[in-house]
Structures are given as C-alpha cells and as structure tokens.
Design a protein around this motif. Structure first.
Motif, short mmCIF file in Angstrom:
data_model
loop_
_atom_site.label_atom_id
_atom_site.label_comp_id
_atom_site.label_asym_id
_atom_site.label_seq_id
_atom_site.Cartn_x
_atom_site.Cartn_y
_atom_site.Cartn_z
N LEU A 136 0.82 -1.21 0.00
CA LEU A 136 0.00 0.00 0.00
C LEU A 136 0.86 1.25 0.00
O LEU A 136 1.89 1.30 0.66
N ILE A 137 0.40 2.27 -0.72
CA ILE A 137 0.96 3.61 -0.58
C ILE A 137 -0.13 4.46 0.06
O ILE A 137 -1.24 4.54 -0.45
N ALA A 138 0.19 5.05 1.20
CA ALA A 138 -0.76 5.85 1.97
C ALA A 138 -0.37 7.32 1.87
O ALA A 138 0.71 7.71 2.33
N LEU A 139 -1.25 8.14 1.30
CA LEU A 139 -0.87 9.49 0.93
C LEU A 139 -1.27 10.57 1.94
O LEU A 139 -1.55 11.71 1.55
N ILE A 177 4.29 0.78 1.88
CA ILE A 177 5.60 0.82 1.23
C ILE A 177 5.98 2.22 0.79
O ILE A 177 7.09 2.45 0.31
N GLY A 178 5.08 3.18 0.97
CA GLY A 178 5.38 4.55 0.60
C GLY A 178 4.35 5.49 1.19
O GLY A 178 3.19 5.12 1.37
N THR A 179 4.78 6.71 1.51
CA THR A 179 3.86 7.70 2.06
C THR A 179 4.37 9.11 1.76
O THR A 179 5.38 9.28 1.06
N THR A 180 3.69 10.10 2.29
CA THR A 180 4.05 11.49 2.05
C THR A 180 4.73 12.08 3.29
O THR A 180 4.78 11.46 4.35
N GLU A 181 5.24 13.29 3.12
CA GLU A 181 5.91 13.98 4.22
C GLU A 181 4.96 14.17 5.40
O GLU A 181 3.75 14.24 5.24
#
Length: 288
Positions: free
Chosen positions: A35-38, A56-60
């Motif tokens: 999952l990428i959670a934004l 596996i990825g997200t925002t600041e």
C-alpha cells in the motif's frame, strides 16, 4: 489386484503433489498487500489496525507511530513522485480526497494503479474510514475492535460536554496570517463536541483569514491555540497585551496539541478530551 495397486499409487502421487503445492498456496495466500498511503492520518489508522507493515510509501509529515518515520517518502501535498510510485508497484494507493494533487491522482489511475479515497469529514466518519481500511487489508476484526474502543470514548465525551453552556471561543488555527476555522472544518467539529460557540463559524470557507480587529470585536471568553514542535503557532504571550479581551482578563488563552488533534484518527479523541476539559475549566470560571 493391479487396479487396486494402481489406485493406491495414484492416491500416493496425488498426496505427494498436494504436499508439494501446499506451501506455495499458503505463501500466496499470506502475501501481504503493498500500500501507498498518501496522508499522515491514513498511515496512523493503518497502523492502528495492525496493517502498518503493508505500507511501502507515504508522504511527508507521516510520523506516527515512530516506525512510520522509516517509510519511504514519495511526495507531499504539492506533488507526487509518480515514477517512484510505479517502481514500488503498489496494490493500492489510498489517497486523501482533499489533501492530494488531483492531477497526479488522475495520472496514477490512468496508469492502472487502483486508487481508494479517504474522505474523513467528522467524528463519525473516522469509524467509517477504519471499517473501509479493515476491508481492504483483511484486518476486519482488528478494525472492529478499534472502532468499538473509539465509539466508547466518543460517547463518554458527548455525554459529558455536549449539553453544557456554550463558551465563546476563538480558535487560532494559525498566527501569520491570522487564520481560524468555520463551517465544515475538522477542528470545528471537535469544538462543537466540547460545547463551544465559535463567533467565526459562518465566515466564508472552512479556514478563513481574519484580522486582529475581528478578534477584538468578538471578545472571546477563551482563545485556543493548537501548536506542536513541528507546527509552532505563535505564543500565548502575544494576546496578553489586549486587556479588553475576556479570555485575557481571565487567563483563558490555552494551548492544545495540533499533532494529535488535527489528524482524523482515533488518537484525536485523547487530545479532544484534554481540550474539552480546558473548555470546562473556562466555563466554570465564567459561572462563578
């Protein structure tokens, strides 16, 4: 006899094949989603239902819990690194409907990556978000438990504060430019639970800019300043020179933790309880 031997051999071969294939089948079933959670609130809610290890990825600014700080960053509110997202090959992107660049999200969808939208708007919708995330991740039971705990805390706060006498409150969302909350803003929903009257509730927009004169004319009984180490938001001392304000006269200029309060997650209730108690203390001050 030969037929019986042939049948036994066939069963043995079938059993052996099943034994060989079973680990592969189990491994496929146990494959975790990627999952990428934004948004920080999405990350926090995924962790709350034991699905944080799927991210596996997200925002600041996604920094809770502590382990979330190690998740690779693939953008911020202004833009997403689409090439990097493609390299990570996520199963789903969970986007914030009002907090992510819409053009980037449209491009991602056209590239064939499923996008699911998070749209929290009020306290009830937090539970709905948890239910949705539980369904996506297969963590329905964990989500049910978190939702039950959340509703239990929420009902206690509602019973304790919603029918109390109103306190006039100026909520200083930001100091420069001076910004407050109105209409459908998330902090406005929280204030209403505490039994608060916001004199700026009906201004245009959810986060209107106002002038110092607006505050002086409104004469709030209390000023609440959300702040944190990552979001310094002016000091209490700024208001002390304005002696005509009831909030200043009665020492009712207070701080709350914006890191907890401003995220649409179950953890917001912990800081909401603190804010409501501070409102109650102000209420008692004016009733005596």
């Amino acid at each position: 006899m030969r037929s019986s031997s042939y049948t036994a051999l066939s069963l043995a071969l079938l059993l052996a094949l099943i034994l060989v294939m079973t680990p592969a089948l189990i491994k496929a079933e146990e494959k975790k989603l990627k999952l990428i959670a934004l948004a920080p609130h999405i990350v926090e809610m995924l962790y709350s239902i034991d699905a944080g290890d799927m991210i596996i990825g997200t925002t600041e600014h996604s920094d809770y819990p502590e382990s979330a700080k190690d998740i690779p960053r693939i953008g911020n509110y202004a833009g997403l690194q689409i090439e990097r997202i493609l390299q990570l090959k996520p199963d789903y992107i969970i986007a914030w409907a009002t907090g992510n660049p819409p053009d980037d999200l449209e491009r991602i969808k056209k590239l064939g990556i499923p996008v699911v939208y998070s749209k929290p708007s009020d306290l009830k919708s937090v539970a709905q978000e948890l239910q949705m995330l539980g369904k996506i991740t297969g963590k329905q039971q964990q989500a049910k438990k978190v939702i039950a705990d959340y509703y239990a805390k929420l009902k206690v706060l509602q019973a304790k504060y919603q029918q109390r006498d109103k306190v006039d409150v100026f909520y200083q969302l930001w100091s420069t430019p001076l910004t407050t909350i109105a209409n459908q803003a998330w902090p406005q929903k929280l204030l209403e639970l505490c039994g608060v009257n916001n004199p700026f509730k009906n201004l245009k927009g959810d986060y209107p800019h106002i002038s110092l004169e607006h505050v002086l004319l409104a004469k709030p009984q209390m000023i609440i300043i959300p702040t944190s180490a990552s979001e310094p938001n002016g000091a209490v001392q700024y208001w002390t020179k304005y002696k005509t304000l009831p909030a200043v006269q009665n020492n009712q200029v207070v701080l709350v933790n914006s890191d907890k309060l401003h995220l649409m997650t179950p953890r917001a209730l912990d800081e909401l309880a603190i804010m409501c108690e501070k409102v109650e203390q102000a209420r008692q001050t004016y009733q005596h």
